[in-house]
Scaffold this motif. Sequence first.
Motif, PDB file in Angstrom:
ATOM      1  N   GLU A   1       0.812  -1.215   0.000  1.00 47.19           N
ATOM      2  CA  GLU A   1       0.000   0.000   0.000  1.00 47.19           C
ATOM      3  C   GLU A   1       0.844   1.263   0.000  1.00 47.19           C
ATOM      4  OE1 GLU A   1      -2.879  -0.014   3.112  1.00 47.19           O
ATOM      5  OE2 GLU A   1      -3.857  -1.857   2.421  1.00 47.19           O
ATOM      6  N   THR A   2       2.051   1.184   0.502  1.00 44.80           N
ATOM      7  CA  THR A   2       2.916   2.369   0.586  1.00 44.80           C
ATOM      8  C   THR A   2       3.685   2.629  -0.703  1.00 44.80           C
ATOM      9  OG1 THR A   2       4.686   0.993   1.503  1.00 44.80           O
ATOM     10  CG2 THR A   2       3.244   2.118   3.071  1.00 44.80           C
ATOM     11  N   LYS A   3       3.553   1.757  -1.687  1.00 44.85           N
ATOM     12  CA  LYS A   3       4.323   1.891  -2.927  1.00 44.85           C
ATOM     13  C   LYS A   3       3.419   2.286  -4.090  1.00 44.85           C
ATOM     14  CE  LYS A   3       8.355  -0.037  -1.383  1.00 44.85           C
ATOM     15  NZ  LYS A   3       8.555  -1.475  -1.318  1.00 44.85           N
ATOM     16  N   PHE A   4       4.011   2.995  -5.039  1.00 42.88           N
ATOM     17  CA  PHE A   4       3.323   3.320  -6.281  1.00 42.88           C
ATOM     18  C   PHE A   4       3.483   2.162  -7.258  1.00 42.88           C
ATOM     19  CE2 PHE A   4       4.336   7.445  -4.393  1.00 42.88           C
ATOM     20  CZ  PHE A   4       3.109   8.081  -4.488  1.00 42.88           C
ATOM     21  N   GLY A   5       2.807   2.279  -8.395  1.00 40.26           N
ATOM     22  CA  GLY A   5       2.937   1.237  -9.416  1.00 40.26           C
ATOM     23  C   GLY A   5       1.586   0.688  -9.808  1.00 40.26           C
ATOM     24  N   THR A   6       1.472   0.288 -11.080  1.00 37.53           N
ATOM     25  CA  THR A   6       0.253  -0.346 -11.541  1.00 37.53           C
ATOM     26  C   THR A   6       0.220  -1.789 -11.045  1.00 37.53           C
ATOM     27  OG1 THR A   6      -1.148  -0.736 -13.477  1.00 37.53           O
ATOM     28  CG2 THR A   6       1.212  -1.152 -13.752  1.00 37.53           C
ATOM     29  N   THR A   7      -0.895  -2.457 -11.242  1.00 31.43           N
ATOM     30  CA  THR A   7      -1.018  -3.836 -10.761  1.00 31.43           C
ATOM     31  C   THR A   7      -0.566  -4.823 -11.830  1.00 31.43           C
ATOM     32  OG1 THR A   7      -3.277  -4.146 -11.593  1.00 31.43           O
ATOM     33  CG2 THR A   7      -3.037  -3.153  -9.392  1.00 31.43           C
ATOM     34  N   CYS A   8      -0.287  -6.041 -11.406  1.00 31.59           N
ATOM     35  CA  CYS A   8       0.111  -7.096 -12.350  1.00 31.59           C
ATOM     36  C   CYS A   8      -0.992  -7.348 -13.372  1.00 31.59           C
ATOM     37  CB  CYS A   8       0.436  -8.386 -11.593  1.00 31.59           C
ATOM     38  SG  CYS A   8       1.897  -8.267 -10.546  1.00 31.59           S
ATOM     39  N   ASN A   9      -2.249  -7.215 -12.945  1.00 32.04           N
ATOM     40  CA  ASN A   9      -3.381  -7.467 -13.842  1.00 32.04           C
ATOM     41  C   ASN A   9      -3.557  -6.365 -14.879  1.00 32.04           C
ATOM     42  OD1 ASN A   9      -4.061  -9.865 -12.540  1.00 32.04           O
ATOM     43  ND2 ASN A   9      -5.467  -8.863 -11.119  1.00 32.04           N
ATOM     44  N   ASP A  10      -3.161  -5.142 -14.526  1.00 31.76           N
ATOM     45  CA  ASP A  10      -3.419  -3.999 -15.411  1.00 31.76           C
ATOM     46  C   ASP A  10      -2.248  -3.631 -16.317  1.00 31.76           C
ATOM     47  OD1 ASP A  10      -5.922  -3.781 -14.282  1.00 31.76           O
ATOM     48  OD2 ASP A  10      -5.368  -2.175 -12.888  1.00 31.76           O
ATOM     49  N   VAL A  11      -1.075  -4.173 -16.044  1.00 35.26           N
ATOM     50  CA  VAL A  11       0.126  -3.664 -16.722  1.00 35.26           C
ATOM     51  C   VAL A  11       0.093  -3.889 -18.235  1.00 35.26           C
ATOM     52  CG1 VAL A  11       1.473  -5.753 -16.193  1.00 35.26           C
ATOM     53  CG2 VAL A  11       2.649  -3.622 -16.714  1.00 35.26           C
ATOM     54  N   CYS A  12      -0.406  -5.030 -18.697  1.00 33.51           N
ATOM     55  CA  CYS A  12      -0.410  -5.288 -20.141  1.00 33.51           C
ATOM     56  C   CYS A  12      -1.274  -4.282 -20.884  1.00 33.51           C
ATOM     57  CB  CYS A  12      -0.889  -6.713 -20.424  1.00 33.51           C
ATOM     58  SG  CYS A  12       0.300  -7.978 -19.947  1.00 33.51           S
ATOM     59  N   ASN A  13      -2.460  -4.013 -20.357  1.00 34.48           N
ATOM     60  CA  ASN A  13      -3.351  -3.018 -20.984  1.00 34.48           C
ATOM     61  C   ASN A  13      -2.734  -1.626 -20.955  1.00 34.48           C
ATOM     62  OD1 ASN A  13      -5.322  -4.890 -21.611  1.00 34.48           O
ATOM     63  ND2 ASN A  13      -6.484  -4.549 -19.725  1.00 34.48           N
ATOM     64  N   LEU A  14      -2.082  -1.304 -19.843  1.00 31.60           N
ATOM     65  CA  LEU A  14      -1.456   0.009 -19.720  1.00 31.60           C
ATOM     66  C   LEU A  14      -0.345   0.170 -20.755  1.00 31.60           C
ATOM     67  CD1 LEU A  14      -1.226   2.696 -18.205  1.00 31.60           C
ATOM     68  CD2 LEU A  14       0.312   1.564 -16.573  1.00 31.60           C
ATOM     69  N   VAL A  15       0.466  -0.844 -20.925  1.00 31.97           N
ATOM     70  CA  VAL A  15       1.546  -0.804 -21.922  1.00 31.97           C
ATOM     71  C   VAL A  15       0.964  -0.565 -23.313  1.00 31.97           C
ATOM     72  CG1 VAL A  15       3.255  -2.224 -23.131  1.00 31.97           C
ATOM     73  CG2 VAL A  15       3.230  -2.170 -20.641  1.00 31.97           C
ATOM     74  N   GLU A  16      -0.106  -1.266 -23.645  1.00 31.65           N
ATOM     75  CA  GLU A  16      -0.706  -1.132 -24.973  1.00 31.65           C
ATOM     76  C   GLU A  16      -1.252   0.281 -25.209  1.00 31.65           C
ATOM     77  OE1 GLU A  16      -3.548  -4.305 -25.221  1.00 31.65           O
ATOM     78  OE2 GLU A  16      -2.009  -5.849 -25.496  1.00 31.65           O
ATOM     79  N   GLU A  17      -1.823   0.889 -24.162  1.00 37.82           N
ATOM     80  CA  GLU A  17      -2.354   2.243 -24.287  1.00 37.82           C
ATOM     81  C   GLU A  17      -1.230   3.270 -24.421  1.00 37.82           C
ATOM     82  OE1 GLU A  17      -5.595   3.329 -24.610  1.00 37.82           O
ATOM     83  OE2 GLU A  17      -5.837   1.173 -24.942  1.00 37.82           O
ATOM     84  N   ILE A  18      -0.202   3.130 -23.586  1.00 41.20           N
ATOM     85  CA  ILE A  18       0.913   4.081 -23.612  1.00 41.20           C
ATOM     86  C   ILE A  18       1.673   4.002 -24.935  1.00 41.20           C
ATOM     87  CG2 ILE A  18       3.163   4.622 -22.561  1.00 41.20           C
ATOM     88  CD1 ILE A  18       1.924   3.905 -19.841  1.00 41.20           C
ATOM     89  N   ALA A  19       1.746   2.805 -25.497  1.00 42.96           N
ATOM     90  CA  ALA A  19       2.496   2.607 -26.744  1.00 42.96           C
ATOM     91  C   ALA A  19       1.909   3.419 -27.911  1.00 42.96           C
ATOM     92  CB  ALA A  19       2.524   1.127 -27.102  1.00 42.96           C
ATOM     93  N   LYS A  20       0.666   3.848 -27.780  1.00 41.15           N
ATOM     94  CA  LYS A  20       0.021   4.624 -28.850  1.00 41.15           C
ATOM     95  C   LYS A  20       0.436   6.095 -28.824  1.00 41.15           C
ATOM     96  CE  LYS A  20      -4.100   1.677 -28.417  1.00 41.15           C
ATOM     97  NZ  LYS A  20      -5.510   1.649 -27.928  1.00 41.15           N
TER      98      LYS A  20
END
Length: 232
Positions: free
Chosen positions: A129-148
């Motif tokens: 809870e004290t750390k930043f970062g996306t979740t393991c479940n969300d990272v693939c979708n996030l990568v695909e969105e950022i890549a655009k």
Amino acid sequence: MIKENIECIRSKIRETCEKCGRKQEDVKLIAVSKTKPVSMLKEAYDCGCRDFGENKVQELVDKWEQMPKDIRWHMIGHLQRNKVKYIVDKVYLIHSVDSLRLAEEISKEAVKKGVTVSILIEVNVAQEETKFGTTCNDVCNLVEEIAKLPGILVKGLMTIAPYVENPEENRQYFEKLRQIYVDIIQKNVDNVYMEELSMGMTGDYVTAITEGATYVRIGTAIFGERLYVNKE
């Protein structure tokens, strides 16, 4: 002291790579210089360090102005969107991108300044809870969105594992990040170049290397203890 520390770390990196069948040059050492004076950074520079990691934008900018220009600066701390404009043309790699909104701001400022910014996606593998970062479940979708987005290159993933006495306790998190990394590679997403795994700090970098780290972020073992507990 700094010279001996760096030599010791490089020796451990070399030995670990030999044991697990990796090339030493595939593991890069980032000297985490946050809160440390420029005089100490210059010592590390004189020992051949060219990768330095900072947590705060103002500190990175101040040191960027004072240090040689062949240094590769790494933003490894949480990055606020309103600070992005100060570093997009100064950093070699931003390790801590954890949201589409932050990536959009980096993209906007990169386009404005005519630069391409290499980034890593930060994943909170241990779900602290004290750390930043996306979740393991969300990272693939996030990568695909950022890549655009224009002006950004997704180069890999980063995690900050828990602070533990026994580094073996963090192996599970490094292993998990490595698996996500491989899964993303297999997707063949346009504008995604999965080359880097930034994981492992002073207490657990040997374990991280055996699990595929390409960047290890080491502060305490180079520069000595800080005045606060959080160790990079």
